[in-house]
Design an enzyme around this catalytic site. Structure first.
Site, PDB file in Angstrom:
ATOM      1  N   SER A 236       0.920  -1.114  -0.215  1.00 29.57           N
ATOM      2  CA  SER A 236      -0.103  -0.040   0.035  1.00 29.57           C
ATOM      3  C   SER A 236       0.760   1.334   0.050  1.00 29.57           C
ATOM      4  O   SER A 236       0.479   1.946  -0.588  1.00 29.57           O
ATOM      5  CB  SER A 236      -1.004  -0.029   1.097  1.00 29.57           C
ATOM      6  OG  SER A 236      -2.149  -1.097   0.947  1.00 29.57           O
TER       7      SER A 236
ATOM      8  N   LYS B  96      -9.326  -5.618  11.090  1.00 27.76           N
ATOM      9  CA  LYS B  96     -10.234  -5.334  10.359  1.00 27.76           C
ATOM     10  C   LYS B  96     -11.547  -5.155  11.204  1.00 27.76           C
ATOM     11  O   LYS B  96     -12.491  -4.374  10.650  1.00 27.76           O
ATOM     12  CB  LYS B  96     -10.258  -5.860   8.756  1.00 27.76           C
ATOM     13  CG  LYS B  96      -9.445  -5.742   8.062  1.00 27.76           C
ATOM     14  CD  LYS B  96      -9.555  -6.763   6.943  1.00 27.76           C
ATOM     15  CE  LYS B  96      -8.837  -6.111   5.534  1.00 27.76           C
ATOM     16  NZ  LYS B  96      -8.929  -6.755   4.327  1.00 27.76           N
TER      17      LYS B  96
ATOM     18  N   ASN C  10     -11.653  -1.926   5.916  1.00 29.15           N
ATOM     19  CA  ASN C  10     -10.335  -1.770   5.500  1.00 29.15           C
ATOM     20  C   ASN C  10      -9.967  -0.518   5.397  1.00 29.15           C
ATOM     21  O   ASN C  10      -8.635  -0.082   4.984  1.00 29.15           O
ATOM     22  CB  ASN C  10     -10.057  -2.515   4.280  1.00 29.15           C
ATOM     23  CG  ASN C  10     -10.715  -1.977   2.922  1.00 29.15           C
ATOM     24  OD1 ASN C  10     -11.421  -1.094   3.124  1.00 29.15           O
ATOM     25  ND2 ASN C  10     -10.183  -2.413   1.872  1.00 29.15           N
TER      26      ASN C  10
ATOM     27  N   ASP D  96     -13.143  -3.668  -0.456  1.00 34.28           N
ATOM     28  CA  ASP D  96     -12.478  -4.806  -1.295  1.00 34.28           C
ATOM     29  C   ASP D  96     -13.416  -5.359  -2.256  1.00 34.28           C
ATOM     30  O   ASP D  96     -12.943  -5.699  -3.468  1.00 34.28           O
ATOM     31  CB  ASP D  96     -12.624  -5.869  -0.262  1.00 34.28           C
ATOM     32  CG  ASP D  96     -11.061  -5.587   0.884  1.00 34.28           C
ATOM     33  OD1 ASP D  96     -10.347  -5.096   0.268  1.00 34.28           O
ATOM     34  OD2 ASP D  96     -11.083  -6.262   1.879  1.00 34.28           O
TER      35      ASP D  96
ATOM     36  N   GLY E 176     -13.671 -20.427  -1.969  1.00 35.00           N
ATOM     37  CA  GLY E 176     -13.166 -19.938  -0.685  1.00 35.00           C
ATOM     38  C   GLY E 176     -14.303 -19.313   0.022  1.00 35.00           C
ATOM     39  O   GLY E 176     -15.282 -18.881  -0.384  1.00 35.00           O
TER      40      GLY E 176
ATOM     41  N   GLY F 258     -13.420 -16.996   3.035  1.00 35.30           N
ATOM     42  CA  GLY F 258     -12.615 -16.156   4.079  1.00 35.30           C
ATOM     43  C   GLY F 258     -13.133 -14.763   3.759  1.00 35.30           C
ATOM     44  O   GLY F 258     -14.524 -14.454   3.170  1.00 35.30           O
TER      45      GLY F 258
ATOM     46  N   ALA G  23     -11.988 -12.478   1.601  1.00 36.46           N
ATOM     47  CA  ALA G  23     -11.898 -12.003   0.395  1.00 36.46           C
ATOM     48  C   ALA G  23     -12.980 -12.535  -0.311  1.00 36.46           C
ATOM     49  O   ALA G  23     -13.618 -11.829  -1.268  1.00 36.46           O
ATOM     50  CB  ALA G  23     -10.483 -12.405  -0.366  1.00 36.46           C
TER      51      ALA G  23
ATOM     52  N   ILE H 206      -7.398 -13.891  -7.031  1.00 41.48           N
ATOM     53  CA  ILE H 206      -7.117 -12.882  -6.520  1.00 41.48           C
ATOM     54  C   ILE H 206      -5.724 -12.880  -5.775  1.00 41.48           C
ATOM     55  O   ILE H 206      -5.118 -11.850  -5.052  1.00 41.48           O
ATOM     56  CB  ILE H 206      -8.160 -12.275  -5.237  1.00 41.48           C
ATOM     57  CG1 ILE H 206      -8.052 -13.526  -4.129  1.00 41.48           C
ATOM     58  CG2 ILE H 206      -9.374 -12.225  -5.907  1.00 41.48           C
ATOM     59  CD1 ILE H 206      -8.535 -12.781  -2.708  1.00 41.48           C
TER      60      ILE H 206
ATOM     61  N   TYR I 144      -1.771 -12.520  -5.953  1.00 43.83           N
ATOM     62  CA  TYR I 144      -0.903 -11.890  -6.476  1.00 43.83           C
ATOM     63  C   TYR I 144       0.524 -11.958  -6.421  1.00 43.83           C
ATOM     64  O   TYR I 144       1.439 -11.389  -7.098  1.00 43.83           O
ATOM     65  CB  TYR I 144      -1.316 -10.311  -6.516  1.00 43.83           C
ATOM     66  CG  TYR I 144      -1.096  -9.697  -5.232  1.00 43.83           C
ATOM     67  CD1 TYR I 144       0.105  -9.416  -4.558  1.00 43.83           C
ATOM     68  CD2 TYR I 144      -2.207  -9.402  -4.307  1.00 43.83           C
ATOM     69  CE1 TYR I 144       0.173  -9.055  -3.282  1.00 43.83           C
ATOM     70  CE2 TYR I 144      -2.231  -9.251  -3.001  1.00 43.83           C
ATOM     71  CZ  TYR I 144      -0.885  -8.727  -2.424  1.00 43.83           C
ATOM     72  OH  TYR I 144      -1.135  -8.254  -1.278  1.00 43.83           O
TER      73      TYR I 144
HETATM   74  P1  ATR Z   1      -9.301 -14.037   3.706  1.00 45.51           P
HETATM   75  O1  ATR Z   1      -9.839 -13.890   4.827  1.00 45.51           O
HETATM   76  O2  ATR Z   1      -7.805 -13.469   3.376  1.00 45.51           O
HETATM   77  O3  ATR Z   1      -9.727 -14.459   2.585  1.00 45.51           O
HETATM   78  P2  ATR Z   1      -8.779 -17.047   5.052  1.00 45.51           P
HETATM   79  O4  ATR Z   1      -9.872 -16.494   5.876  1.00 45.51           O
HETATM   80  O5  ATR Z   1      -7.233 -17.446   5.458  1.00 45.51           O
HETATM   81  O6  ATR Z   1      -8.407 -15.866   4.070  1.00 45.51           O
HETATM   82  O7  ATR Z   1      -9.435 -17.863   3.998  1.00 45.51           O
HETATM   83  C1  ATR Z   1      -8.458 -19.101   3.254  1.00 45.51           C
HETATM   84  C2  ATR Z   1      -9.301 -19.436   2.332  1.00 45.51           C
HETATM   85  O8  ATR Z   1      -8.608 -20.668   1.786  1.00 45.51           O
HETATM   86  C3  ATR Z   1     -10.532 -20.342   3.030  1.00 45.51           C
HETATM   87  O9  ATR Z   1     -11.550 -20.545   2.157  1.00 45.51           O
HETATM   88  C4  ATR Z   1      -9.697 -21.561   3.165  1.00 45.51           C
HETATM   89  O10 ATR Z   1     -10.596 -22.984   3.271  1.00 45.51           O
HETATM   90  P3  ATR Z   1     -11.110 -23.220   4.764  1.00 45.51           P
HETATM   91  O11 ATR Z   1     -12.384 -22.348   5.146  1.00 45.51           O
HETATM   92  O12 ATR Z   1     -11.546 -24.587   4.422  1.00 45.51           O
HETATM   93  O13 ATR Z   1      -9.987 -22.999   5.683  1.00 45.51           O
HETATM   94  C5  ATR Z   1      -8.813 -22.118   2.055  1.00 45.51           C
HETATM   95  N1  ATR Z   1      -7.999 -22.805   2.008  1.00 45.51           N
HETATM   96  C6  ATR Z   1      -6.849 -22.888   2.619  1.00 45.51           C
HETATM   97  N2  ATR Z   1      -6.125 -24.044   2.324  1.00 45.51           N
HETATM   98  C7  ATR Z   1      -6.807 -24.880   1.589  1.00 45.51           C
HETATM   99  C8  ATR Z   1      -6.641 -26.069   1.128  1.00 45.51           C
HETATM  100  N3  ATR Z   1      -5.453 -26.791   1.406  1.00 45.51           N
HETATM  101  N4  ATR Z   1      -7.779 -26.620   0.312  1.00 45.51           N
HETATM  102  C9  ATR Z   1      -8.683 -25.888  -0.097  1.00 45.51           C
HETATM  103  N5  ATR Z   1      -9.144 -24.608   0.668  1.00 45.51           N
HETATM  104  C10 ATR Z   1      -8.034 -24.226   1.346  1.00 45.51           C
END
Ligand code: ATR
Length: 283
Positions: A24, A73, A94, A110, A135, A137, A139, A225, A227
């Site tokens: 940033s 956050k 954020n 975001d 995913g 999380g 994001a 997403i 990078y």
């Molecule tokens: P952020 O908040 O930055 O988006 P996060 O909360 O750490 O990041 O989320 C990471 C994502 O990667 C989650 O969706 C996680 O899946 P889980 O909710 O089951 O943990 C996913 N992830 C991490 N390692 C993984 C793996 N080996 N296989 C599949 N998904 C994975």
């Protein structure tokens, strides 16, 4: 109150722990120099217990605002005077604006970043087809909220831990988010017009995302997403199949651009010089 005129150096920052890796400062300093706004943007490492104190320091020192990354956050919310609607829906902030009267407003840029980037880099995106988000999380939540502002008929979400995807669908779904089993992600690709990877898979030091794009229809946008690296295996596969592949730099830059606009009222974006600077910083 501070006397702010156009000669006063504008101050902004990013806080996090850790924060040294943040891009940033590079991005916002580039925009100060491009727009001619006299300003500075620093990274401040703030421990979890020191958040309220840091907010007071920024207020007293006349900061226009600041960005937040992990782990602040959500923790910042009780200390703010107002929340913009998207920040409220995300349950995460954020970007904070410190108003001239010292009051504070929390934003979440975001999802806006993702949508602006999509409009610019994938003008052919077929919004009449469903989108698939991988995913669940922060994001993914931002991506889903952003996508709900578009015309897509449905957002499918698949996550290794299904309950987290269910929680996003329940909280923000408004009937347009459908949870798909992680094991069914490739079947879900068949009808999608956009696929967004928000998992950490494909990032340097992580496993690649296991996703065969064989079922993907022509014209589908594949958005990662991640990078670091810019060219993930997923994007390489998309390019090989003649699909539109979009890397994560734009989302990073556009969420920052939305913050810059909130603070200084000026439109900025990902120009060639900024991309080159970021490419160099990431290599
Ligand atoms: P952020 O908040 O930055 O988006 P996060 O909360 O750490 O990041 O989320 C990471 C994502 O990667 C989650 O969706 C996680 O899946 P889980 O909710 O089951 O943990 C996913 N992830 C991490 N390692 C993984 C793996 N080996 N296989 C599949 N998904 C994975």
């Amino acid at each position: 109150m501070m006397n702010l005129d156009e000669n006063t150096i504008k101050k902004a920052a990013v806080i996090g722990h850790p924060v040294a890796q943040s891009l940033s400062p590079l991005i916002h300093k580039h925009w100060f120099s491009e727009t001619g706004i006299k300003g500075d943007y620093i990274a401040v490492d703030v421990l979890e217990g020191a958040l309220e104190q840091q907010l007071e320091i920024f207020k007293n020192e006349g900061y226009t605002g600041f960005n937040l990354t992990v782990p602040h956050k959500t923790a910042i919310i009780p200390f703010l005077d107002k929340l913009a609607p998207l920040a409220r829906q995300m349950g995460a902030v954020n970007t904070v604006k410190i108003n001239p009267d010292g009051t504070t407003t929390g934003f979440n840029t975001d999802g806006i970043g993702l949508m602006q980037h999509l409009k610019l880099s994938a003008p052919g995106w077929q919004q009449d087809r469903p989108a698939l988000v991988l995913g669940a999380g922060g994001a993914a939540r931002a991506a889903c909220l952003g996508l709900l502002t578009s015309n897509v008929p449905m957002v499918m979400i698949a996550n290794r831990t299904r309950e987290k995807a269910e929680a996003i669908a329940d909280e923000i779904g408004r009937g347009r988010i459908v949870v798909v089993d992680w094991g069914d992600r490739e079947n879900a690709l068949a009808g999608a017009g956009l696929v967004v990877n928000t998992t950490v898979l494909g990032m340097t030091g992580q496993l690649p995302l296991d996703l065969d794009l064989v079922q993907v229809a022509v014209g589908t946008i594949v958005y990662d997403i991640v990078y670091k690296p810019l060219q993930t295996e997923l994007l390489a596969q998309a390019t090989d199949r003649g699909l539109v592949a979009v890397d994560g730099l734009g989302m990073l830059v556009h969420q920052g651009a939305a913050a810059f606009k909130i603070w200084f009222g000026v439109d900025v974006g990902l120009d060639e010089r900024l991309r080159n600077k970021l490419d160099e910083a990431l290599s």
